[in-house]
Write a protein that holds these residues in place. Structure first.
Motif, PDB file in Angstrom:
ATOM      1  N   GLY A  13     -13.969  35.590 -21.334  1.00 49.39           N
ATOM      2  CA  GLY A  13     -15.152  35.882 -20.535  1.00 49.39           C
ATOM      3  C   GLY A  13     -15.667  37.299 -20.686  1.00 49.39           C
ATOM      4  O   GLY A  13     -16.891  37.521 -20.701  1.00 49.39           O
ATOM      5  N   GLY A  15     -15.567  39.279 -23.282  1.00 51.40           N
ATOM      6  CA  GLY A  15     -16.285  39.412 -24.557  1.00 51.40           C
ATOM      7  C   GLY A  15     -17.618  38.681 -24.512  1.00 51.40           C
ATOM      8  O   GLY A  15     -18.638  39.174 -25.016  1.00 51.40           O
ATOM      9  N   TYR A  92     -13.414  45.864 -20.389  1.00 57.80           N
ATOM     10  CA  TYR A  92     -11.970  45.639 -20.344  1.00 57.80           C
ATOM     11  C   TYR A  92     -11.284  46.996 -20.544  1.00 57.80           C
ATOM     12  O   TYR A  92     -11.455  47.644 -21.576  1.00 57.80           O
ATOM     13  N   HIS A 121     -12.814  43.692 -15.883  1.00 61.44           N
ATOM     14  CA  HIS A 121     -13.101  42.254 -15.937  1.00 61.44           C
ATOM     15  C   HIS A 121     -12.083  41.378 -15.226  1.00 61.44           C
ATOM     16  O   HIS A 121     -12.376  40.235 -14.908  1.00 61.44           O
ATOM     17  N   VAL A 151     -16.636  43.178 -11.837  1.00 67.77           N
ATOM     18  CA  VAL A 151     -17.506  42.003 -11.916  1.00 67.77           C
ATOM     19  C   VAL A 151     -17.529  41.179 -10.623  1.00 67.77           C
ATOM     20  O   VAL A 151     -18.261  40.191 -10.537  1.00 67.77           O
ATOM     21  N   ASN A 206      -9.073  29.432 -22.035  1.00 65.69           N
ATOM     22  CA  ASN A 206      -8.220  29.804 -23.168  1.00 65.69           C
ATOM     23  C   ASN A 206      -6.795  29.283 -22.979  1.00 65.69           C
ATOM     24  O   ASN A 206      -5.875  29.734 -23.647  1.00 65.69           O
ATOM     25  N   ARG A 208      -4.410  29.737 -21.064  1.00 66.45           N
ATOM     26  CA  ARG A 208      -3.276  30.596 -20.760  1.00 66.45           C
ATOM     27  C   ARG A 208      -2.608  30.053 -19.506  1.00 66.45           C
ATOM     28  O   ARG A 208      -3.209  29.299 -18.738  1.00 66.45           O
ATOM     29  N   LEU A 286     -16.485  33.137 -15.003  1.00 65.73           N
ATOM     30  CA  LEU A 286     -17.756  32.976 -15.714  1.00 65.73           C
ATOM     31  C   LEU A 286     -17.955  31.539 -16.207  1.00 65.73           C
ATOM     32  O   LEU A 286     -19.074  31.015 -16.201  1.00 65.73           O
TER      33      LEU A 286
HETATM   34  O1  GMT Z   1      -9.835  34.610 -17.989  1.00 64.77           O
HETATM   35  C1  GMT Z   1      -9.568  34.878 -19.142  1.00 64.77           C
HETATM   36  O2  GMT Z   1      -8.603  34.373 -19.656  1.00 64.77           O
HETATM   37  C2  GMT Z   1     -10.399  35.822 -19.967  1.00 64.77           C
HETATM   38  C3  GMT Z   1     -10.746  37.062 -19.206  1.00 64.77           C
HETATM   39  C4  GMT Z   1     -11.277  38.148 -20.131  1.00 64.77           C
HETATM   40  O3  GMT Z   1     -10.884  39.257 -19.900  1.00 64.77           O
HETATM   41  O4  GMT Z   1     -12.077  37.906 -21.010  1.00 64.77           O
HETATM   42  O5  GMT Z   1     -11.716  36.752 -18.218  1.00 64.77           O
HETATM   43  C5  GMT Z   1     -11.901  37.689 -17.181  1.00 64.77           C
HETATM   44  O6  GMT Z   1     -13.222  38.199 -17.291  1.00 64.77           O
HETATM   45  C6  GMT Z   1     -14.257  37.231 -17.102  1.00 64.77           C
HETATM   46  C7  GMT Z   1     -15.601  37.923 -17.305  1.00 64.77           C
HETATM   47  O7  GMT Z   1     -15.785  38.955 -16.420  1.00 64.77           O
HETATM   48  C8  GMT Z   1     -14.130  36.612 -15.700  1.00 64.77           C
HETATM   49  O8  GMT Z   1     -15.141  35.663 -15.506  1.00 64.77           O
HETATM   50  C9  GMT Z   1     -12.753  35.945 -15.570  1.00 64.77           C
HETATM   51  O9  GMT Z   1     -12.609  35.447 -14.264  1.00 64.77           O
HETATM   52  C10 GMT Z   1     -11.676  36.987 -15.844  1.00 64.77           C
HETATM   53  N1  GMT Z   1     -10.376  36.323 -15.873  1.00 64.77           N
HETATM   54  C11 GMT Z   1      -9.438  36.560 -14.951  1.00 64.77           C
HETATM   55  O10 GMT Z   1      -9.600  37.312 -14.029  1.00 64.77           O
HETATM   56  C12 GMT Z   1      -8.188  35.800 -15.117  1.00 64.77           C
END
Ligand code: GMT
Length: 372
Positions: A13, A15, A92, A121, A151, A206, A208, A286
């Motif tokens: 998300g 990226g 990030y 993020h 976010v 993904n 995880r 997202l």
């Molecule tokens: O959730 C993931 O596995 C990917 C992660 C990332 O860092 O790309 O997502 C995070 O960022 C997104 C965009 O801001 C959020 O929508 C997701 O909720 C967030 N994931 C977590 O907090 C686990």
């Protein structure tokens, strides 16, 4: 403005958000320079205002761990100087915020000031960042950023809880391009997935551990007993084999389909009736917002920032982490009531419009303008 964007180029998300932000800024006439180790997945079309700078890490036999952060900081310096960048926006924290700090210090010695905006993020704070191995560097580099954004309100609060941050963390919620997701279903595609008009449930992630994909299987196993339906899994990752083996165990393989990583999410979402997100934690979610923008209601956990986007009883339902019985009950209830499902679809689409790209991107522009 000339903006440098640093992000992970993968399907994650952060990226996706960073890439969509860069594309939107480029459409508004800004020059956007992506700095990362691979072409970001959502950066497939040519745009005269978008530039891509690849970070190359030389491999020497001496290195067990190639020094990505050093290569990234050096590439940042190079791009900032040679492309005359006005501001660096890193998505990030790990290791982008500390690499940005290093680049900023190098440039300061050369007499150039470069403002750094860090967007947090989620896992950069809640999992990776607060790990003792990273925490001092993460805390320092977040504090050294000229502006910090999170976010969601939940992520802002989690950051204050877990780190000593002496600065304001501004919340700029994630966004979605509503126009892109407002698509008519492709009938032929729907027929392939659900040949007898079954309802289509969808999960995208993904895979995880934190996504609890086995809970998705369990919810569906209950649903399919009562509602003729199919389950589509989009994405890939470490827990996929466990989810597949649970499907086999429960005898629902013919009703489930794993389609792997997909770029055309809007076409897939257009044929879906319900999106399931069972995560232990989501700073925002997202994937759920994109589903809602496509008019797909969401059944999710109530973890992290999910209640900030999914409105219980309107755009979908929320339940406690791991409560697959309640989530299964909600799925059956919603999918069995055509009128209610239709209303929830409309509610989801309407609510997603509050997070439209046209409302959120100006918030980032206003933030950048404070430094220029
Ligand atoms: O959730 C993931 O596995 C990917 C992660 C990332 O860092 O790309 O997502 C995070 O960022 C997104 C965009 O801001 C959020 O929508 C997701 O909720 C967030 N994931 C977590 O907090 C686990």
């Amino acid at each position: 403005m000339r903006i440098g964007i640093v992000c992970y180029p993968t399907f994650g998300g952060s990226g996706v958000l960073a890439t969509e932000l860069g594309k939107a800024l480029a459409d508004k006439g800004h020059q956007v320079h992506f700095i990362t180790y691979q072409q970001p997945v959502r950066l497939s079309e040519f745009n005269a205002n978008i530039f891509y700078h690849e970070v190359r890490v030389p491999h020497y036999p001496l290195f067990d761990y190639p020094p990505y952060e050093t290569a990234l900081a050096s590439t940042m310096v190079d791009v900032i100087v040679n492309s005359n960048i006005d501001l660096l926006h890193v998505h990030y924290a790990v290791p982008h915020a500390s690499a940005a700090y290093m680049a900023k210090m190098i440039l300061e010695k050369q007499g150039k000031k470069i403002p750094v905006v860090t967007t947090l993020h989620g896992t950069d704070i809640t999992l990776v960042g607060k790990d003792k191995t990273f925490a001092p560097v993460v805390t320092f580099s977040i504090n050294e950023s000229d502006a910090i954004t999170a976010v969601s309100n939940n992520l802002r609060d989690e950051t204050y809880k877990n780190f000593k941050i002496g600065k304001e963390i501004e919340v700029i919620q994630n966004f979605v391009d509503v126009k892109r997701f407002n698509k008519k279903p492709i009938d032929a595609f729907r027929r392939v997935i659900a040949p007898n008009g079954e309802k289509i449930l969808l999960h995208a992630s993904n895979f995880r551990k934190l996504k609890r994909v086995q809970d998705v299987v369990l919810i569906f196993a209950e649903t399919v007993k009562k509602v003729p339906s199919k389950l589509l899994f989009v994405g890939d990752g470490p827990e996929r084999p466990a989810a597949e083996s649970l499907c086999r165990e429960l005898g629902i393989c013919d009703e489930t389909r794993f389609v792997g990583k997909q770029e055309q999410m809007e076409d897939i979402l257009a044929i879906a009736d319900l999106f399931l997100l069972t995560s232990d934690y989501e700073s925002f979610g997202l994937a759920a917002l994109e589903a809602m923008a496509a008019g797909v209601p969401v059944i999710s956990t109530n973890a992290g920032g999910l209640p900030e986007i999914n409105v219980h009883g309107q755009t979908g339902y929320l339940a406690n982490v791991g409560d697959v019985n309640t989530m299964g009950r909600y799925a059956i209830e919603l999918l069995s009531d055509a009128e209610k499902l239709q209303q929830f679809k409309l509610n989801a689409a309407a609510h997603a419009r509050l997070f439209d790209i046209d409302r959120i991107v100006p918030q980032y522009e206003a933030l950048y303008n404070r430094f220029l």
